[in-house]
Write an enzyme that holds these catalytic residues in place. Structure first.
Site, PDB file in Angstrom:
ATOM      1  N   CYS A 115      19.792 -13.433  23.689  1.00 10.82           N
ATOM      2  CA  CYS A 115      20.613 -14.510  24.216  1.00 10.82           C
ATOM      3  C   CYS A 115      21.887 -14.018  24.901  1.00 10.82           C
ATOM      4  CB  CYS A 115      20.961 -15.409  23.043  1.00 10.82           C
ATOM      5  SG  CYS A 115      22.117 -16.679  23.393  1.00 10.82           S
ATOM      6  N   CYS A 131      29.469 -18.526  18.635  1.00 12.34           N
ATOM      7  CA  CYS A 131      28.713 -17.763  17.637  1.00 12.34           C
ATOM      8  C   CYS A 131      29.097 -16.287  17.767  1.00 12.34           C
ATOM      9  CB  CYS A 131      27.219 -17.948  17.856  1.00 12.34           C
ATOM     10  SG  CYS A 131      26.736 -19.683  17.887  1.00 12.34           S
ATOM     11  N   GLU A 153      20.509 -16.904  33.021  1.00 11.64           N
ATOM     12  CA  GLU A 153      19.531 -15.926  32.540  1.00 11.64           C
ATOM     13  C   GLU A 153      18.237 -16.589  32.131  1.00 11.64           C
ATOM     14  OE1 GLU A 153      20.935 -12.815  29.832  1.00 11.64           O
ATOM     15  OE2 GLU A 153      22.833 -13.878  30.017  1.00 11.64           O
ATOM     16  N   CYS A 173      28.535 -20.452  27.490  1.00 13.73           N
ATOM     17  CA  CYS A 173      28.342 -21.389  26.370  1.00 13.73           C
ATOM     18  C   CYS A 173      29.692 -21.693  25.726  1.00 13.73           C
ATOM     19  CB  CYS A 173      27.399 -20.780  25.330  1.00 13.73           C
ATOM     20  SG  CYS A 173      27.046 -21.908  23.960  1.00 13.73           S
ATOM     21  N   CYS A 229      11.819 -18.345  28.362  1.00 16.60           N
ATOM     22  CA  CYS A 229      13.054 -18.710  27.676  1.00 16.60           C
ATOM     23  C   CYS A 229      14.104 -19.000  28.755  1.00 16.60           C
ATOM     24  CB  CYS A 229      13.477 -17.541  26.780  1.00 16.60           C
ATOM     25  SG  CYS A 229      15.060 -17.806  26.009  1.00 16.60           S
ATOM     26  N   CYS A 247      26.715 -13.424  19.320  1.00 12.30           N
ATOM     27  CA  CYS A 247      26.124 -13.709  20.624  1.00 12.30           C
ATOM     28  C   CYS A 247      27.063 -13.294  21.753  1.00 12.30           C
ATOM     29  CB  CYS A 247      25.839 -15.206  20.705  1.00 12.30           C
ATOM     30  SG  CYS A 247      25.374 -15.759  22.348  1.00 12.30           S
TER      31      CYS A 247
HETATM   32  S1  SF4 Z   1      23.966 -18.322  20.104  1.00 10.27           S
HETATM   33 FE1  SF4 Z   1      25.214 -18.029  21.959  1.00 10.27          FE
HETATM   34  S2  SF4 Z   1      24.293 -19.326  23.536  1.00 10.27           S
HETATM   35 FE2  SF4 Z   1      23.471 -19.974  21.532  1.00 10.27          FE
HETATM   36  S3  SF4 Z   1      24.846 -21.626  20.889  1.00 10.27           S
HETATM   37 FE3  SF4 Z   1      25.696 -19.753  19.985  1.00 10.27          FE
HETATM   38  S4  SF4 Z   1      27.194 -19.005  21.505  1.00 10.27           S
HETATM   39 FE4  SF4 Z   1      25.897 -20.518  22.530  1.00 10.27          FE
END
Ligand code: SF4
Length: 366
Positions: free
Chosen positions: A344, A117, A93, A113, A106, A120
């Site tokens: 994100c 988090c 993306e 990932c 961006c 996200c």
């Molecule tokens: S916010 Fe999302 S993309 Fe960024 S480090 Fe955390 S899990 Fe990974």
């Protein structure tokens, strides 16, 4: 062609050496670099200043375009969002954000990932794989070509932020390689000083980055003022808790240039991390470590199935005022592209996890 060399991830000297191994003089390498990075051409057929037989030979051993645009979306506010695809069909993306005095792109450093988090959507994909330098550079080439036309010089400066999918410091080698390629004045000429890398807090890599002289700017995603809450929102905190993270930031501070500040990003989640008390805790935490820094308050882009809502404007303003009253430089980032899920990992996660097709604002699809 799976293992074909990816030419857009090579610096000018590397491209010269590569062509020399094919029996070509150095100037052919420089020509090819200008075609890829200055004229942003995406197929060998377009590089008509190279002899046809050389283009054919290159086509047999090397790859020019590493990404294809799967879908693109245009927001009412001019933000463009791209869902691209690697040669092995993984989502990437990229978001283009036009602003009055400059544009910001961006980009993603990984597909998916590995970090978890909880606010996200990308986290729900897990790590699919880290991107190559060429795949990072190609996000910028494709985006600029789409926004302005192939090879057209952008009318404003371009800033880059590594805040798309992935944890950039877990792909530091390829990221730095890409930044070196993009900084060449005979190519894209986007110098590290125009680049900000955002990390969830990979402490050893923050210290490694601090040792690099032509490094990009650094932003740290905090999201919580206490270990207890940060452990919940950003599990990486269990590995490198706040004290350790901020000590690394303090070490990084020694490398800041005059006028430069370390950035702390703080995503605002209603009822989770946005109380007056949490604003005071955050100010105390930052003041205790006395780091030359600023805080960016980021409105959360709500996305199902995430269980969070954005803080109201009034709460964000109040949070900002408390931080400022305690001497913390604070800014509120304007939400951009909310109508196209421009936060994100929202697009890839939406398509991959939920198998949902976003129809609104679709301006094209390859
Ligand atoms: S916010 Fe999302 S993309 Fe960024 S480090 Fe955390 S899990 Fe990974």
């Amino acid at each position: 062609m799976k293992d074909a060399i990816q030419l857009t991830g090579l610096s000018q000297p590397e491209l010269v050496s590569f062509l020399e191994t094919m029996g070509e003089p150095a100037y052919r390498g420089r020509q090819l670099f200008a075609a890829l990075q200055h004229r942003r051409l995406c197929s060998f057929d377009e590089i008509t200043d190279l002899p046809k037989d050389l283009r054919t030979r290159l086509n047999n051993v090397a790859k020019l375009a590493t990404l294809t645009v799967q879908s693109q979306y245009l927001s009412d506010d001019g933000t463009r969002r791209y869902l691209m695809k690697t040669h092995d069909s993984l989502p990437v993306e990229t978001v283009f954000i036009p602003e009055e005095r400059r544009d910001t792109i961006c980009f993603s450093s990984q597909s998916g990932c590995p970090l978890q988090c909880t606010f996200c959507l990308t986290a729900q994909l897990g790590l699919l794989r880290s991107l190559t330098a060429a795949e990072i550079v190609d996000q910028i080439r494709i985006t600029l070509n789409d926004a302005y036309g192939t090879g057209v010089k952008p009318p404003r400066g371009t800033n880059l932020v590594a805040m798309g999918a992935g944890e950039p410091l877990l792909n530091l080698d390829q990221l730095l390689k890409a930044l070196r390629v993009m900084s060449d004045p005979q190519g894209l000429h986007i110098v590290p000083n125009r680049v900000t890398v955002s990390t969830a807090g990979v402490v050893p890599r923050i210290l490694e980055l601090a040792r690099i002289s032509d490094r990009p700017h650094l932003a740290i995603s905090l999201a919580a003022p206490t270990d207890e809450l940060r452990n919940e929102l950003m599990p990486i905190n269990k590995r490198w808790p706040l004290e350790e993270l901020l000590s690394a930031c303090k070490a990084f501070e020694k490398t800041l240039k005059p006028g430069e500040r370390l950035t702390f990003e703080y995503v605002m989640l209603a009822g989770i991390n946005d109380s007056d008390e949490q604003a005071r805790q955050l100010a105390n935490l930052l003041n205790r470590h006395d780091i030359r820094s600023k805080v960016n308050l980021i409105p959360h882009n709500p996305a199902e199935p995430l269980p969070y809502r954005p803080s109201s404007d009034a709460v964000v303003e109040r949070f900002k005022n408390i931080l400022e009253s305690k001497g913390v430089h604070t800014y509120v980032r304007r939400p951009r592209g909310q109508d196209i899920f421009a936060a994100c990992g929202q697009l890839a996660a939406r398509q991959t996890t939920l198998n949902t097709r976003v129809e609104t604002n679709l301006v094209g699809a390859n």
